[in-house]
Design a protein around this motif. Sequence first.
Motif, PDB file in Angstrom:
ATOM      1  N   GLU A   1       6.499 -61.577  -9.591  1.00  0.00           N
ATOM      2  CA  GLU A   1       5.318 -61.288  -8.782  1.00  0.00           C
ATOM      3  C   GLU A   1       5.097 -62.423  -7.790  1.00  0.00           C
ATOM      4  OE1 GLU A   1       0.564 -60.477  -9.300  1.00  0.00           O
ATOM      5  OE2 GLU A   1       1.898 -60.033 -10.979  1.00  0.00           O
ATOM      6  N   GLY A   2       4.860 -62.067  -6.539  1.00  0.00           N
ATOM      7  CA  GLY A   2       4.620 -63.066  -5.511  1.00  0.00           C
ATOM      8  C   GLY A   2       5.870 -63.586  -4.831  1.00  0.00           C
ATOM      9  N   ALA A   3       7.014 -62.974  -5.104  1.00  0.00           N
ATOM     10  CA  ALA A   3       8.270 -63.380  -4.458  1.00  0.00           C
ATOM     11  C   ALA A   3       9.097 -62.147  -4.125  1.00  0.00           C
ATOM     12  CB  ALA A   3       9.066 -64.315  -5.359  1.00  0.00           C
ATOM     13  N   ILE A   4       9.713 -62.173  -2.956  1.00  0.00           N
ATOM     14  CA  ILE A   4      10.584 -61.088  -2.515  1.00  0.00           C
ATOM     15  C   ILE A   4      11.854 -61.698  -1.951  1.00  0.00           C
ATOM     16  CG2 ILE A   4      10.889 -59.147  -0.933  1.00  0.00           C
ATOM     17  CD1 ILE A   4       7.826 -58.925  -0.785  1.00  0.00           C
ATOM     18  N   GLU A   5      12.997 -61.232  -2.403  1.00  0.00           N
ATOM     19  CA  GLU A   5      14.278 -61.614  -1.826  1.00  0.00           C
ATOM     20  C   GLU A   5      14.763 -60.410  -1.038  1.00  0.00           C
ATOM     21  OE1 GLU A   5      16.641 -63.039  -5.070  1.00  0.00           O
ATOM     22  OE2 GLU A   5      15.420 -64.837  -5.264  1.00  0.00           O
ATOM     23  N   ALA A   6      15.009 -60.609   0.244  1.00  0.00           N
ATOM     24  CA  ALA A   6      15.317 -59.486   1.124  1.00  0.00           C
ATOM     25  C   ALA A   6      16.607 -59.717   1.896  1.00  0.00           C
ATOM     26  CB  ALA A   6      14.167 -59.294   2.116  1.00  0.00           C
ATOM     27  N   PHE A   7      17.179 -58.598   2.349  1.00  0.00           N
ATOM     28  CA  PHE A   7      18.320 -58.665   3.253  1.00  0.00           C
ATOM     29  C   PHE A   7      18.072 -57.681   4.379  1.00  0.00           C
ATOM     30  CE2 PHE A   7      19.464 -55.049   0.665  1.00  0.00           C
ATOM     31  CZ  PHE A   7      19.984 -54.165   1.591  1.00  0.00           C
ATOM     32  N   ALA A   8      18.656 -57.968   5.512  1.00  0.00           N
ATOM     33  CA  ALA A   8      18.535 -57.057   6.655  1.00  0.00           C
ATOM     34  C   ALA A   8      19.884 -56.975   7.345  1.00  0.00           C
ATOM     35  CB  ALA A   8      17.475 -57.566   7.627  1.00  0.00           C
ATOM     36  N   ARG A   9      20.202 -55.788   7.825  1.00  0.00           N
ATOM     37  CA  ARG A   9      21.373 -55.600   8.664  1.00  0.00           C
ATOM     38  C   ARG A   9      20.875 -55.624  10.105  1.00  0.00           C
ATOM     39  NH1 ARG A   9      22.118 -51.628   4.766  1.00  0.00           N
ATOM     40  NH2 ARG A   9      23.683 -52.230   3.232  1.00  0.00           N
ATOM     41  N   ILE A  10      21.455 -56.518  10.895  1.00  0.00           N
ATOM     42  CA  ILE A  10      21.035 -56.688  12.273  1.00  0.00           C
ATOM     43  C   ILE A  10      22.146 -56.166  13.175  1.00  0.00           C
ATOM     44  CG2 ILE A  10      20.198 -58.334  13.999  1.00  0.00           C
ATOM     45  CD1 ILE A  10      18.565 -58.229  11.323  1.00  0.00           C
ATOM     46  N   GLY A  11      21.813 -55.232  14.028  1.00  0.00           N
ATOM     47  CA  GLY A  11      22.806 -54.657  14.928  1.00  0.00           C
ATOM     48  C   GLY A  11      22.526 -55.008  16.372  1.00  0.00           C
ATOM     49  N   ALA A  12      23.598 -55.244  17.112  1.00  0.00           N
ATOM     50  CA  ALA A  12      23.529 -55.446  18.563  1.00  0.00           C
ATOM     51  C   ALA A  12      24.782 -54.792  19.131  1.00  0.00           C
ATOM     52  CB  ALA A  12      23.473 -56.920  18.919  1.00  0.00           C
TER      53      ALA A  12
ATOM     54  N   ASP B   1      27.906 -52.789  19.017  1.00  0.00           N
ATOM     55  CA  ASP B   1      28.780 -52.422  17.909  1.00  0.00           C
ATOM     56  C   ASP B   1      28.949 -53.576  16.906  1.00  0.00           C
ATOM     57  OD1 ASP B   1      30.261 -54.062  19.531  1.00  0.00           O
ATOM     58  OD2 ASP B   1      32.053 -52.799  19.531  1.00  0.00           O
ATOM     59  N   ARG B   2      28.205 -54.654  17.092  1.00  0.00           N
ATOM     60  CA  ARG B   2      28.272 -55.807  16.181  1.00  0.00           C
ATOM     61  C   ARG B   2      27.193 -55.683  15.113  1.00  0.00           C
ATOM     62  NH1 ARG B   2      28.828 -61.389  18.991  1.00  0.00           N
ATOM     63  NH2 ARG B   2      29.521 -61.839  16.897  1.00  0.00           N
ATOM     64  N   LEU B   3      27.541 -56.141  13.923  1.00  0.00           N
ATOM     65  CA  LEU B   3      26.609 -56.097  12.799  1.00  0.00           C
ATOM     66  C   LEU B   3      26.589 -57.463  12.135  1.00  0.00           C
ATOM     67  CD1 LEU B   3      24.872 -53.894  11.457  1.00  0.00           C
ATOM     68  CD2 LEU B   3      26.765 -53.486   9.900  1.00  0.00           C
ATOM     69  N   ARG B   4      25.394 -57.960  11.848  1.00  0.00           N
ATOM     70  CA  ARG B   4      25.218 -59.248  11.158  1.00  0.00           C
ATOM     71  C   ARG B   4      24.346 -58.994   9.938  1.00  0.00           C
ATOM     72  NH1 ARG B   4      25.826 -64.018  14.642  1.00  0.00           N
ATOM     73  NH2 ARG B   4      25.756 -65.104  12.655  1.00  0.00           N
ATOM     74  N   ALA B   5      24.473 -59.882   8.964  1.00  0.00           N
ATOM     75  CA  ALA B   5      23.649 -59.807   7.757  1.00  0.00           C
ATOM     76  C   ALA B   5      22.708 -61.008   7.743  1.00  0.00           C
ATOM     77  CB  ALA B   5      24.527 -59.827   6.515  1.00  0.00           C
ATOM     78  N   MET B   6      21.472 -60.760   7.355  1.00  0.00           N
ATOM     79  CA  MET B   6      20.489 -61.826   7.238  1.00  0.00           C
ATOM     80  C   MET B   6      19.803 -61.690   5.882  1.00  0.00           C
ATOM     81  SD  MET B   6      17.261 -62.723   9.741  1.00  0.00           S
ATOM     82  CE  MET B   6      16.481 -61.118   9.546  1.00  0.00           C
ATOM     83  N   ALA B   7      19.671 -62.801   5.177  1.00  0.00           N
ATOM     84  CA  ALA B   7      18.964 -62.811   3.900  1.00  0.00           C
ATOM     85  C   ALA B   7      17.796 -63.776   4.028  1.00  0.00           C
ATOM     86  CB  ALA B   7      19.894 -63.255   2.774  1.00  0.00           C
ATOM     87  N   PHE B   8      16.677 -63.431   3.398  1.00  0.00           N
ATOM     88  CA  PHE B   8      15.525 -64.323   3.433  1.00  0.00           C
ATOM     89  C   PHE B   8      14.677 -64.115   2.187  1.00  0.00           C
ATOM     90  CE2 PHE B   8      14.609 -60.505   5.819  1.00  0.00           C
ATOM     91  CZ  PHE B   8      13.312 -60.145   5.503  1.00  0.00           C
ATOM     92  N   ARG B   9      13.919 -65.141   1.859  1.00  0.00           N
ATOM     93  CA  ARG B   9      13.034 -65.095   0.704  1.00  0.00           C
ATOM     94  C   ARG B   9      11.607 -65.293   1.183  1.00  0.00           C
ATOM     95  NH1 ARG B   9      13.170 -65.890  -4.959  1.00  0.00           N
ATOM     96  NH2 ARG B   9      11.308 -66.908  -5.753  1.00  0.00           N
ATOM     97  N   LEU B  10      10.716 -64.482   0.652  1.00  0.00           N
ATOM     98  CA  LEU B  10       9.288 -64.596   0.943  1.00  0.00           C
ATOM     99  C   LEU B  10       8.547 -64.955  -0.333  1.00  0.00           C
ATOM    100  CD1 LEU B  10       8.775 -61.368   3.083  1.00  0.00           C
ATOM    101  CD2 LEU B  10       9.327 -63.676   3.882  1.00  0.00           C
ATOM    102  N   GLU B  11       7.554 -65.814  -0.207  1.00  0.00           N
ATOM    103  CA  GLU B  11       6.695 -66.144  -1.343  1.00  0.00           C
ATOM    104  C   GLU B  11       5.255 -66.085  -0.885  1.00  0.00           C
ATOM    105  OE1 GLU B  11       7.793 -69.509  -3.724  1.00  0.00           O
ATOM    106  OE2 GLU B  11       9.918 -69.223  -3.259  1.00  0.00           O
ATOM    107  N   ARG B  12       4.423 -65.525  -1.754  1.00  0.00           N
ATOM    108  CA  ARG B  12       2.996 -65.417  -1.436  1.00  0.00           C
ATOM    109  C   ARG B  12       2.292 -66.661  -1.955  1.00  0.00           C
ATOM    110  NH1 ARG B  12       0.562 -59.868  -2.441  1.00  0.00           N
ATOM    111  NH2 ARG B  12       1.659 -60.199  -4.371  1.00  0.00           N
ATOM    112  N   GLY B  13       1.551 -67.312  -1.070  1.00  0.00           N
ATOM    113  CA  GLY B  13       0.836 -68.532  -1.433  1.00  0.00           C
ATOM    114  C   GLY B  13      -0.498 -68.238  -2.101  1.00  0.00           C
ATOM    115  N   ARG B  14      -1.160 -69.295  -2.477  1.00  0.00           N
ATOM    116  CA  ARG B  14      -2.491 -69.149  -3.099  1.00  0.00           C
ATOM    117  C   ARG B  14      -3.490 -68.480  -2.165  1.00  0.00           C
ATOM    118  NH1 ARG B  14      -1.968 -74.797  -5.875  1.00  0.00           N
ATOM    119  NH2 ARG B  14      -1.302 -74.096  -7.933  1.00  0.00           N
TER     120      ARG B  14
ATOM    121  N   LEU C   1      -2.801 -65.999  -0.452  1.00  0.00           N
ATOM    122  CA  LEU C   1      -2.324 -64.609  -0.433  1.00  0.00           C
ATOM    123  C   LEU C   1      -1.514 -64.259   0.822  1.00  0.00           C
ATOM    124  CD1 LEU C   1      -5.375 -62.757  -2.004  1.00  0.00           C
ATOM    125  CD2 LEU C   1      -3.363 -63.735  -3.131  1.00  0.00           C
ATOM    126  N   ARG C   2      -1.147 -65.251   1.614  1.00  0.00           N
ATOM    127  CA  ARG C   2      -0.302 -65.016   2.784  1.00  0.00           C
ATOM    128  C   ARG C   2       1.165 -65.191   2.398  1.00  0.00           C
ATOM    129  NH1 ARG C   2      -1.674 -69.024   7.015  1.00  0.00           N
ATOM    130  NH2 ARG C   2       0.148 -68.068   7.954  1.00  0.00           N
TER     131      ARG C   2
END
Length: 112
Positions: A71-82, A84-97, A99-100
């Motif tokens: 709870e309060g953490a998300i690990e995400a990935f996104a496929r970024i296209g431009a 015919d090129r494709l890139r992968a991006m991973a990021f982690r989000l955490e909710r602070g006290r 709530l942001r």
Amino acid sequence: MPRGVPQPRPTDRFAEMLVAVLSGRRPVHAMLRHSAGQAYDELIRLAEHGPLRTRGARPVVRDIGWFVPREGAIEAFARIGAGDRLRAMAFRLERGRDLRWRCTAVELGGPR
């Protein structure tokens, strides 16, 4: 806010913000209040090289997936296209006290 209007998920908002910074459409400091820990330093390092800058098609988020390790953490990935090129991006989000959500880690994979 009218009922029934879906709110954007934090993963969607952050993926779009990160793509804007890494493509040079927004300055890195736009992520200052939206990041914590080493994530901002990593963004500075990544943005120096303009990894998502293109001469043709503007980079867009094509797909997003996520996992909630706790709870309060998300690990995400996104496929970024431009074009015919494709890139992968991973990021982690955490909710602070306050709530942001803040980005606490970001990685960018190479072109395919």
